[in-house]
Write a protein that holds these residues in place. Structure first.
Motif, PDB file in Angstrom:
ATOM      1  N   UNK A 103      33.697  45.275  38.101  1.00  0.00           N
ATOM      2  CA  UNK A 103      33.187  46.238  37.128  1.00  0.00           C
ATOM      3  C   UNK A 103      34.152  47.385  36.915  1.00  0.00           C
ATOM      4  N   UNK A 104      34.774  47.863  37.988  1.00  0.00           N
ATOM      5  CA  UNK A 104      35.763  48.933  37.844  1.00  0.00           C
ATOM      6  C   UNK A 104      36.978  48.454  37.051  1.00  0.00           C
ATOM      7  N   UNK A 105      37.341  47.174  37.228  1.00  0.00           N
ATOM      8  CA  UNK A 105      38.451  46.633  36.447  1.00  0.00           C
ATOM      9  C   UNK A 105      38.078  46.568  34.968  1.00  0.00           C
ATOM     10  N   UNK A 106      36.816  46.193  34.665  1.00  0.00           N
ATOM     11  CA  UNK A 106      36.377  46.132  33.280  1.00  0.00           C
ATOM     12  C   UNK A 106      36.390  47.516  32.639  1.00  0.00           C
ATOM     13  N   UNK A 107      35.946  48.524  33.388  1.00  0.00           N
ATOM     14  CA  UNK A 107      35.967  49.892  32.860  1.00  0.00           C
ATOM     15  C   UNK A 107      37.404  50.353  32.609  1.00  0.00           C
ATOM     16  N   UNK A 108      38.283  49.983  33.515  1.00  0.00           N
ATOM     17  CA  UNK A 108      39.677  50.371  33.351  1.00  0.00           C
ATOM     18  C   UNK A 108      40.287  49.704  32.130  1.00  0.00           C
ATOM     19  N   UNK A 109      39.940  48.456  31.888  1.00  0.00           N
ATOM     20  CA  UNK A 109      40.473  47.752  30.724  1.00  0.00           C
ATOM     21  C   UNK A 109      39.916  48.335  29.435  1.00  0.00           C
ATOM     22  N   UNK A 110      38.657  48.737  29.425  1.00  0.00           N
ATOM     23  CA  UNK A 110      38.042  49.312  28.209  1.00  0.00           C
ATOM     24  C   UNK A 110      38.640  50.665  27.856  1.00  0.00           C
ATOM     25  N   UNK A 111      39.185  51.370  28.837  1.00  0.00           N
ATOM     26  CA  UNK A 111      39.805  52.665  28.551  1.00  0.00           C
ATOM     27  C   UNK A 111      41.181  52.529  27.912  1.00  0.00           C
ATOM     28  N   UNK A 112      41.707  51.289  27.856  1.00  0.00           N
ATOM     29  CA  UNK A 112      42.974  51.003  27.188  1.00  0.00           C
ATOM     30  C   UNK A 112      44.126  51.830  27.772  1.00  0.00           C
ATOM     31  N   UNK A 113      44.156  51.924  29.087  1.00  0.00           N
ATOM     32  CA  UNK A 113      45.226  52.634  29.777  1.00  0.00           C
ATOM     33  C   UNK A 113      46.093  51.603  30.499  1.00  0.00           C
ATOM     34  N   UNK A 114      47.391  51.746  30.454  1.00  0.00           N
ATOM     35  CA  UNK A 114      48.247  50.761  31.149  1.00  0.00           C
ATOM     36  C   UNK A 114      48.068  50.856  32.666  1.00  0.00           C
ATOM     37  N   UNK A 115      48.117  49.693  33.317  1.00  0.00           N
ATOM     38  CA  UNK A 115      47.945  49.669  34.764  1.00  0.00           C
ATOM     39  C   UNK A 115      48.635  48.430  35.344  1.00  0.00           C
ATOM     40  N   UNK A 116      48.856  48.542  36.641  1.00  0.00           N
ATOM     41  CA  UNK A 116      49.438  47.427  37.418  1.00  0.00           C
ATOM     42  C   UNK A 116      48.407  47.001  38.447  1.00  0.00           C
ATOM     43  N   UNK A 117      47.871  45.801  38.282  1.00  0.00           N
ATOM     44  CA  UNK A 117      46.863  45.261  39.180  1.00  0.00           C
ATOM     45  C   UNK A 117      47.548  44.408  40.245  1.00  0.00           C
ATOM     46  N   UNK A 118      47.329  44.762  41.509  1.00  0.00           N
ATOM     47  CA  UNK A 118      47.955  44.051  42.620  1.00  0.00           C
ATOM     48  C   UNK A 118      46.880  43.292  43.399  1.00  0.00           C
ATOM     49  N   UNK A 119      47.063  41.975  43.483  1.00  0.00           N
ATOM     50  CA  UNK A 119      46.132  41.105  44.196  1.00  0.00           C
ATOM     51  C   UNK A 119      46.898  40.465  45.354  1.00  0.00           C
ATOM     52  N   UNK A 120      46.437  40.701  46.573  1.00  0.00           N
ATOM     53  CA  UNK A 120      47.077  40.132  47.760  1.00  0.00           C
ATOM     54  C   UNK A 120      46.109  39.156  48.408  1.00  0.00           C
ATOM     55  N   UNK A 121      46.551  37.932  48.578  1.00  0.00           N
ATOM     56  CA  UNK A 121      45.701  36.894  49.135  1.00  0.00           C
ATOM     57  C   UNK A 121      45.004  36.113  48.042  1.00  0.00           C
ATOM     58  N   UNK A 122      44.831  34.826  48.293  1.00  0.00           N
ATOM     59  CA  UNK A 122      44.218  33.943  47.296  1.00  0.00           C
ATOM     60  C   UNK A 122      43.015  33.219  47.897  1.00  0.00           C
ATOM     61  N   UNK A 123      42.297  33.927  48.789  1.00  0.00           N
ATOM     62  CA  UNK A 123      41.146  33.326  49.440  1.00  0.00           C
ATOM     63  C   UNK A 123      39.929  33.197  48.544  1.00  0.00           C
ATOM     64  N   UNK A 124      39.880  33.966  47.432  1.00  0.00           N
ATOM     65  CA  UNK A 124      38.733  33.923  46.512  1.00  0.00           C
ATOM     66  C   UNK A 124      39.248  33.652  45.094  1.00  0.00           C
ATOM     67  N   UNK A 125      39.563  32.400  44.801  1.00  0.00           N
ATOM     68  CA  UNK A 125      40.135  32.098  43.478  1.00  0.00           C
ATOM     69  C   UNK A 125      39.177  32.371  42.328  1.00  0.00           C
TER      70      UNK A 125
END
Length: 331
Positions: free
Chosen positions: A19-41
């Motif tokens: 939900x926080x990612x969705x809010x961040x995307x709706x604000x149309x602000x550039x960001x760098x999303x870092x995902x470490x680990x692939x345990x939850x595809x």
């Protein structure tokens, strides 16, 4: 986690849910999303969907291992690399997949192996950049991330070169089978590095011809420098491969010298004892008419004769240099 490039300045934030990612995307602000680990595809797929990444890229970043590639579809650029490192010994090579997706106002990095602080130096660069980092810096950040992974290979190659120097010296001084085994293991590591980077040589050139609108001129220049780094790594791997051949040749030469030394020793022994065996064989025959059998000092005379022959031969071979050890270690 994410690094958000607000107009007032970058901010590092830990995202607790989508939900926080969705809010961040709706604000149309550039960001760098870092995902470490692939345990939850499934969560990673949802994150890609919320960032408007086509699902055709999902297998590319989630299925491991993937071949190294640089690809683009529409306004999305995908880069798949493998972060290479040694475990405890330079003979054991470990590979972790790192995937990067770049689109408008969004950069996503997905690392196969969890780490405490992914790309710490790049994060510090974003947080302290002057002027303040914005959306135009995401493409620069992409090629900086790729350079960061590629630059980590050069110290590994230097470490392998030092190990090969030690193996070459050991092959000349003490050519044991384990020296050849370690040289073969280093050759296998070099082959693996070449296989991981081989697709980049061609794919980067194709990518530069596509004129992607997401990439700025600085980002394209960075990819050109990246192609040069790949060529340098390939040249270094080729030099080290020849050094592996040198270790093998030194081992074979030293082994051949040792075998020659053994054969020379056996030849010396055979040369000295052949006439002695001949004399002993003559007087060991059981014939009645042998005058020497009735000599009072015949036994001592035969021993003196054998000793004189053996001494004469030993002195002759010593003067010829046959007793010199060609395999002895030299300082």
């Amino acid at each position: 986690s994410a690094v958000i490039l607000w107009p007032r300045g970058p901010e590092r934030r830990l995202l607790r849910n989508l939900g926080e990612l969705q809010e961040l995307k709706e604000q149309n602000v550039p960001f760098w999303l870092r995902i470490t680990g692939m345990g939850q595809p499934h969560l990673i797929r949802d994150a890609l969907e919320r960032c408007h990444i086509p699902m055709v890229f999902a297998p590319l970043v989630l299925d491991t291992p993937q071949s190294t590639r640089v690809d683009s579809i529409g306004d999305v650029i995908a880069v798949v690399l493998h972060r290479l490192r040694f475990s405890r010994d330079p003979l054991n090579l470990v590979s972790d997949q790192v995937s990067m997706l770049l689109t408008h106002n969004c950069l996503i990095s997905i690392e196969e192996a969890p780490s405490g602080e992914p790309f710490a130096s790049l994060t510090d660069w974003l947080l302290h950049k002057t002027p303040i980092a914005g959306a135009d810096d995401l493409d620069d950040l992409l090629h900086y991330m790729v350079d960061n992974i590629l630059d980590g290979i050069f110290p590994m190659l230097e470490q392998m070169a030092n190990r090969l120097d030690d193996l070459e010296e050991a092959a000349l001084r003490d050519p044991r089978p384990r020296v050849l085994t370690r040289a073969y293991q280093l050759r296998a590591n070099l082959r693996r590095i070449r296989q991981q980077l081989w697709p980049l040589r061609h794919q980067i050139l194709l990518f530069l011809r596509q004129n992607q609108p997401v990439m700025g001129p600085d980002g394209l220049l960075g990819f050109q420098e990246m192609a040069q780094n790949v060529d340098q790594i390939f040249d270094s791997c080729e030099i080290l491969r020849h050094q592996c051949d040198a270790v093998t040749e030194a081992h074979m030469a030293s082994t051949g010298n040792r075998m020659n030394q053994i054969m020379k020793t056996l030849t010396i022994v055979s040369t000295i004892f052949a006439p002695l065996t001949f004399i002993a064989g003559i007087y060991g025959m059981n014939f009645d008419n042998m005058p020497e059998l009735h000599w009072r000092y015949g036994y001592m005379a035969s021993l003196v004769l054998m000793g004189a022959i053996a001494t004469t031969q030993a002195i002759y071979l010593w003067r010829r240099g046959w007793f010199e050890d060609w395999t002895a270690p030299r300082r």
